[in-house]
Design a protein around this motif. Structure first.
Motif, PDB file in Angstrom:
ATOM      1  N   ARG A 327       0.823  -1.210   0.000  1.00  0.00           N
ATOM      2  CA  ARG A 327       0.000   0.000   0.000  1.00  0.00           C
ATOM      3  C   ARG A 327       0.859   1.262   0.000  1.00  0.00           C
ATOM      4  O   ARG A 327       0.583   2.230  -0.723  1.00  0.00           O
ATOM      5  CB  ARG A 327      -0.921   0.002   1.221  1.00  0.00           C
ATOM      6  N   ILE A 328       1.919   1.267   0.810  1.00  0.00           N
ATOM      7  CA  ILE A 328       2.814   2.423   0.919  1.00  0.00           C
ATOM      8  C   ILE A 328       3.494   2.709  -0.416  1.00  0.00           C
ATOM      9  O   ILE A 328       3.559   3.857  -0.874  1.00  0.00           O
ATOM     10  CB  ILE A 328       3.853   2.183   2.027  1.00  0.00           C
ATOM     11  N   GLU A 329       3.968   1.653  -1.059  1.00  0.00           N
ATOM     12  CA  GLU A 329       4.693   1.842  -2.317  1.00  0.00           C
ATOM     13  C   GLU A 329       3.756   2.268  -3.435  1.00  0.00           C
ATOM     14  O   GLU A 329       4.132   3.097  -4.285  1.00  0.00           O
ATOM     15  CB  GLU A 329       5.432   0.555  -2.664  1.00  0.00           C
ATOM     16  N   VAL A 330       2.526   1.745  -3.445  1.00  0.00           N
ATOM     17  CA  VAL A 330       1.547   2.182  -4.443  1.00  0.00           C
ATOM     18  C   VAL A 330       1.213   3.655  -4.233  1.00  0.00           C
ATOM     19  O   VAL A 330       0.934   4.396  -5.186  1.00  0.00           O
ATOM     20  CB  VAL A 330       0.268   1.317  -4.356  1.00  0.00           C
ATOM     21  N   LEU A 359       3.777  13.080   5.481  1.00  0.00           N
ATOM     22  CA  LEU A 359       4.015  11.749   4.924  1.00  0.00           C
ATOM     23  C   LEU A 359       2.728  11.254   4.269  1.00  0.00           C
ATOM     24  O   LEU A 359       1.860  10.677   4.925  1.00  0.00           O
ATOM     25  CB  LEU A 359       4.468  10.775   6.022  1.00  0.00           C
ATOM     26  N   GLU A 360       2.589  11.468   2.963  1.00  0.00           N
ATOM     27  CA  GLU A 360       1.345  11.157   2.278  1.00  0.00           C
ATOM     28  C   GLU A 360       1.029   9.660   2.272  1.00  0.00           C
ATOM     29  O   GLU A 360      -0.143   9.265   2.237  1.00  0.00           O
ATOM     30  CB  GLU A 360       1.388  11.682   0.846  1.00  0.00           C
ATOM     31  N   ALA A 361       2.062   8.835   2.322  1.00  0.00           N
ATOM     32  CA  ALA A 361       1.831   7.389   2.289  1.00  0.00           C
ATOM     33  C   ALA A 361       1.351   6.843   3.632  1.00  0.00           C
ATOM     34  O   ALA A 361       0.897   5.702   3.712  1.00  0.00           O
ATOM     35  CB  ALA A 361       3.110   6.665   1.875  1.00  0.00           C
ATOM     36  N   VAL A 362       1.457   7.646   4.685  1.00  0.00           N
ATOM     37  CA  VAL A 362       0.978   7.249   6.016  1.00  0.00           C
ATOM     38  C   VAL A 362      -0.464   7.721   6.146  1.00  0.00           C
ATOM     39  O   VAL A 362      -0.753   8.916   6.043  1.00  0.00           O
ATOM     40  CB  VAL A 362       1.845   7.875   7.128  1.00  0.00           C
TER      41      VAL A 362
END
Length: 447
Positions: A327-330, A359-362
């Motif tokens: 999910r983080i990498e996507v 941190l947009e991936a969080v």
């Protein structure tokens, strides 16, 4: 309090009303020692969430009710207000302070916005001071005649001569402990609301209990924020009609959506403050139908325990777990090993949190589980990773059962023993533990 007021305290009165009168008398006596003229020189500001002018944030109109309710509730508890009078005092005082706040220029923050915002620390001090004045007014002779109006419905005996207040309904109870430990600052926060449904006037959920543990990072402000805001935001969602479909699964969806909306709203509103701080969260809601709902982001955990059952309800949001990593990498982030741990963009060692706007991936979307409680379940333990990463669950469970079986061990001492166990097992982190009983203590472990 005056002699006339003292003379109104009669042995023929309900025991709970007598307790309230004695509380007010003691409060008035203590306040008189701390006053200079008509201005209180000390009013419990040390009990505020924040501790210094650097540890604060701006409170919007959408957030002010939650901060007012949270501050009043803490103050009533600290001051020792009798339980039977806390709820109506909370609601009456909160309504009055929302009105008074419109004229409290000293709390305002000058910002270039269409709405007024308030400084958290100044707001808390204002609420604490106004609550003191509110309580002092109740010690007037005229007010003393109406004290029964401040009691919970049906709380006082109709015939004081046959007072049955000693036969109060049983409450399971809880206890909590938290320490700073080795870090420079304490960034953990927790909230325990045995009367959550009553506090937020949830007609269909009046007997709900709410508990939350929050492990802050990059400062405590995010954890401070959600301690007051998530209970209010969740309550707002629970006030919506429950779908009348008769489907248990559909009702689970109602609570799942309520938690998810509360978490995401808290994250969105805190992000607008542009404060570099974040927090994990694990929250528990226990309904009168003995349904347990758990929602979480990050790596604080919740363990449900019975003599024949032991269930870790939380799967931590660690960046290196396959689902979270994907999910983080996507989302455009990266999982990098740094400072001995896998971290999002080499910075944060959890994949989900409230706050951390940079941190947009969080993300703040919580995971969720529900459990129908039964006689097999004895207690629930919520805690930060400062506990779980260092003390085996078997030791935690055995310690609690041994303490509960020992009549001389106070309930409040049990989480402290778990904190000590974490330190003995070389925990360097902040440590927070909340123990929630699910049945009367003398019934735990039987059968």
């Amino acid at each position: 309090m005056s002699t006339d007021a003292d003379s109104s305290i009669s042995a023929s009165e309900c025991a709970q009303l007598l307790e309230f009168k004695n509380f007010l008398a003691s409060f008035a006596a203590a306040a008189s020692e701390l006053t200079s003229g008509n201005e209180l020189t000390r009013n419990g500001s040390g009990n505020c969430v924040t501790r210094s002018s650097n540890d604060t944030y701006k409170v919007t109109a959408d957030e002010q009710r939650a901060e007012i309710v949270s501050t009043i509730w803490k103050q009533l508890s600290v001051k020792g207000c009798p339980n039977a009078f806390q709820m109506k005092l909370l609601h009456m005082a909160a309504d009055k302070m929302e009105q008074d706040l419109r004229h409290a220029k000293e709390c305002e923050v000058n910002v270039d916005l269409d709405e007024t915002q308030y400084d958290l620390l100044k707001l808390q001090k204002f609420v604490s001071s106004q609550l003191d004045k509110f309580l002092l007014k109740l010690t007037d002779n005229a007010a003393m005649e109406k004290l029964q109006l401040y009691a919970d419905d049906e709380a006082l005996c109709r015939d004081p001569a046959e007072c049955q207040c000693a036969l109060k309904p049983w409450s399971p109870g809880h206890s909590a402990a938290a320490i700073k430990n080795k870090p420079r600052k304490m960034e953990d926060r927790h909230v325990c609301l045995e009367r959550y449904g009553e506090m937020y006037q949830l007609e269909k959920h009046s007997d709900c209990r709410f508990f939350g543990v929050f492990d802050g990072h990059s400062g405590a402000l995010s954890a401070c924020y959600v301690t007051s805001q998530i209970p209010q935001l969740l309550a707002h969602q629970l006030q919506r009609p429950v779908p009348a479909t008769g489907s248990g699964e559909h009702n689970v969806d109602f609570y799942r959506n309520a938690f998810e909306t509360a978490f995401l709203q808290a994250d969105e509103r805190f992000a607008q403050k542009r404060i570099t701080s974040g927090t994990t969260a694990v929250c528990a809601l226990i309904t009168g139908e003995q349904q347990l709902y758990i929602a979480w982001v990050g790596d604080s955990k919740a363990l449900l325990v019975g003599k024949r059952t032991q269930l870790q309800l939380v799967k931590p949001h660690k960046p290196e777990s396959p689902d979270e990593r994907r999910r983080i990498e996507v989302s455009g982030g990266a999982v990098i090993h740094a400072q001995g741990q896998w971290r999002v963009n080499g910075i944060l060692n959890v994949g989900r949190s409230i706050g951390d706007y940079s941190l947009e991936a969080v993300i703040a979307e919580p995971d969720f589980v529900d459990v129908q409680l039964s006689e097999a379940h004895d207690f629930l333990i919520l805690g930060t990773d400062g506990l779980w990463d260092h003390v085996p669950e078997s030791i935690i469970v055995d310690t609690i059962y041994e303490c509960l079986a020992e009549a001389t061990t106070q309930l409040d001492d049990i989480p402290k023993l778990l904190v000590d166990a974490a330190k003995d097992h070389d925990s360097q982190d902040n440590i927070t533990v909340v123990l929630v009983l699910l049945k009367p203590r003398d019934q735990i472990g039987l059968g």
